[in-house]
Design a protein around this motif. Structure first.
Motif, short mmCIF file in Angstrom:
data_model
loop_
_atom_site.label_atom_id
_atom_site.label_comp_id
_atom_site.label_asym_id
_atom_site.label_seq_id
_atom_site.Cartn_x
_atom_site.Cartn_y
_atom_site.Cartn_z
N MET A 50 85.77 28.64 25.40
CA MET A 50 84.42 28.47 25.94
C MET A 50 83.42 29.20 25.06
SD MET A 50 85.25 29.13 29.96
CE MET A 50 83.55 28.72 30.38
N ASP A 51 82.41 28.46 24.59
CA ASP A 51 81.35 29.07 23.80
C ASP A 51 80.50 29.99 24.66
OD1 ASP A 51 82.07 27.77 21.44
OD2 ASP A 51 80.86 26.01 21.93
N SER A 52 79.92 31.00 24.02
CA SER A 52 79.10 31.96 24.75
C SER A 52 77.62 31.68 24.54
CB SER A 52 79.41 33.38 24.27
OG SER A 52 79.01 33.53 22.91
N THR A 53 76.82 32.33 25.37
CA THR A 53 75.36 32.32 25.22
C THR A 53 74.92 33.68 24.71
OG1 THR A 53 75.07 30.74 27.03
CG2 THR A 53 73.16 32.09 26.43
N ASN A 54 74.11 33.69 23.66
CA ASN A 54 73.59 34.94 23.11
C ASN A 54 72.44 35.42 23.99
OD1 ASN A 54 72.50 37.04 21.61
ND2 ASN A 54 72.73 36.00 19.65
N ALA A 55 72.71 36.46 24.77
CA ALA A 55 71.69 36.99 25.69
C ALA A 55 70.84 38.08 25.04
CB ALA A 55 72.36 37.53 26.94
N LYS A 56 71.01 38.27 23.73
CA LYS A 56 70.27 39.28 22.95
C LYS A 56 70.77 40.70 23.28
CE LYS A 56 67.87 35.99 21.13
NZ LYS A 56 68.14 35.56 19.73
N GLU A 57 70.26 41.65 22.51
CA GLU A 57 70.66 43.04 22.67
C GLU A 57 72.18 43.21 22.54
OE1 GLU A 57 68.66 45.77 22.95
OE2 GLU A 57 66.95 44.41 22.68
N GLY A 58 72.81 42.33 21.72
CA GLY A 58 74.25 42.44 21.48
C GLY A 58 75.13 41.90 22.59
N LEU A 59 74.54 41.27 23.61
CA LEU A 59 75.30 40.80 24.76
C LEU A 59 75.50 39.28 24.68
CD1 LEU A 59 76.55 41.86 27.42
CD2 LEU A 59 74.44 41.14 28.57
N TYR A 60 76.77 38.86 24.83
CA TYR A 60 77.13 37.45 24.80
C TYR A 60 77.85 37.12 26.11
CZ TYR A 60 76.10 38.05 19.86
OH TYR A 60 75.47 38.35 18.66
N THR A 61 77.45 36.03 26.77
CA THR A 61 77.92 35.77 28.13
C THR A 61 78.44 34.34 28.31
OG1 THR A 61 75.76 35.02 28.93
CG2 THR A 61 76.20 37.39 28.99
N ALA A 62 79.25 34.17 29.33
CA ALA A 62 79.73 32.85 29.75
C ALA A 62 80.23 32.97 31.18
CB ALA A 62 80.82 32.33 28.83
N GLU A 63 80.45 31.83 31.84
CA GLU A 63 80.95 31.81 33.21
C GLU A 63 82.01 30.73 33.34
OE1 GLU A 63 77.68 31.16 35.79
OE2 GLU A 63 76.93 33.24 35.66
N THR A 64 82.93 30.93 34.29
CA THR A 64 83.95 29.92 34.57
C THR A 64 84.37 30.04 36.03
OG1 THR A 64 86.04 28.96 33.81
CG2 THR A 64 85.94 31.38 33.96
N THR A 65 85.14 29.08 36.51
CA THR A 65 85.71 29.11 37.85
C THR A 65 87.16 28.65 37.78
OG1 THR A 65 84.97 26.85 38.31
CG2 THR A 65 83.50 28.65 38.98
N PHE A 66 87.94 28.97 38.83
CA PHE A 66 89.34 28.56 38.90
C PHE A 66 89.57 27.82 40.22
CE2 PHE A 66 89.18 32.42 36.31
CZ PHE A 66 89.76 31.94 35.13
N ASP A 67 90.37 26.74 40.14
CA ASP A 67 90.55 25.91 41.34
C ASP A 67 91.82 26.23 42.11
OD1 ASP A 67 92.48 24.91 39.67
OD2 ASP A 67 91.62 22.89 39.49
N HIS A 68 92.56 27.27 41.70
CA HIS A 68 93.74 27.66 42.46
C HIS A 68 94.06 29.13 42.23
CE1 HIS A 68 95.38 26.52 38.49
NE2 HIS A 68 96.30 27.45 38.72
N ASP A 69 94.83 29.70 43.14
CA ASP A 69 95.21 31.10 43.01
C ASP A 69 96.08 31.29 41.76
OD1 ASP A 69 93.94 31.37 45.38
OD2 ASP A 69 95.68 32.01 46.55
N GLY A 70 96.01 32.49 41.21
CA GLY A 70 96.85 32.75 40.04
C GLY A 70 96.38 33.97 39.27
N LEU A 71 97.15 34.33 38.27
CA LEU A 71 96.78 35.40 37.35
C LEU A 71 96.34 34.77 36.05
CD1 LEU A 71 96.69 38.43 36.57
CD2 LEU A 71 99.06 38.18 35.80
#
Length: 251
Positions: free
Chosen positions: A89-110
């Motif tokens: 998953m590519d990240s978003t450059n939020a500036k100030e050295g911070l790079y972010t992304a989000e995801t979700t999971f559709d089932h329990d697990g590690l």
């Protein structure tokens, strides 16, 4: 007259000395400039419910400087025991050295989340775990009789940059990044064992070169189309012996 000649000689001497002083080269330090390594602080939501958003953040720094010009920051996500099915998953450059992304999971697990950062000629890849719901039940990954899959030593991490659009009879770069306890693993002996599926009796062995700390590359030409297996072997003087297998489709 003698006095005039004396003053002339003094003046000429001072002029020569002044010219010599101007021509003197400034002292240049021979000490090599210290290049600080990049550091990555990975922060993830470590306990979530199914369908809940998992936030992933990577703070990239070099010394006290926040790195805003990273070449690549990619989050890799996979379920325990299913590394071959990982998602990048590519990240978003939020500036100030911070790079972010989000995801979700559709089932329990590690699940495992590893961020791959290339910045200023360096690479690092810290990893964290996320428990979704009850976390699920997993048997420890054991080394199989054929040696194709096994759990790595504590602190050891390997990331094979899987090549895409590989064509037969064309030279292909193979690259792997190695880390131990969050730091690049240097001065290791790395070899690529390569064979066509269904023909394990004919294998190619290719030695890799350490192109920078923890990064090992080699080139190989696949003679024909097909599904090829690449097993990466890693050893060092401290007794480390690791291997990991991947498949590559050659057109």
């Amino acid at each position: 007259m003698k006095r005039i000649i004396g003053w002339l000689l003094i003046g000429m001497t001072l002029a020569v000395l002044a010219a010599c002083g101007k021509n003197e080269e400034p002292e240049v330090s021979t000490e090599p400039e210290e290049i600080l390594p990049i550091a990555v602080e990975l922060t993830v939501t470590e306990q979530v419910e199914t369908g809940e958003t998992v936030k992933m953040e990577a703070l990239v720094t070099q010394g006290e400087e926040k790195v805003e010009d990273a070449d690549k920051v990619v989050f890799e996500v996979w379920e325990e025991g299913k590394k071959d099915d990982s998602v990048m998953m590519d990240s978003t450059n939020a500036k100030e050295g911070l790079y972010t992304a989000e995801t979700t999971f559709d089932h329990d697990g590690l699940f495992h989340i590893q961020v791959h950062v290339d910045a200023r000629g360096m690479h690092t890849m810290p990893k964290k775990e996320v428990t979704v719901g009850d976390g699920g039940n997993y048997e420890a990954v054991q080394e199989e009789e054929d040696g194709h899959e096994h759990g790595h030593a504590d602190g050891f991490s390997m990331h094979f940059v899987k090549p895409e659009a590989v064509a037969a009879e064309e030279e292909q770069e193979l690259m792997v990044h190695l880390q131990m306890d969050g730091h690049p693993l240097d001065q290791a002996n790395v070899r690529y064992e390569i064979w066509n599926e269904g023909n394990e009796n004919e294998k190619d062995w290719v030695d890799a070169e350490e192109t920078q700390a923890g990064e090992y590359t080699a080139t190989h030409t696949f003679a024909e189309p097909g599904t090829f297996h690449i097993q990466i072997h890693v050893e060092n003087e401290d007794g480390l012996h690791e291997h990991e297998e991947h498949t590559v489709e050659v057109k």
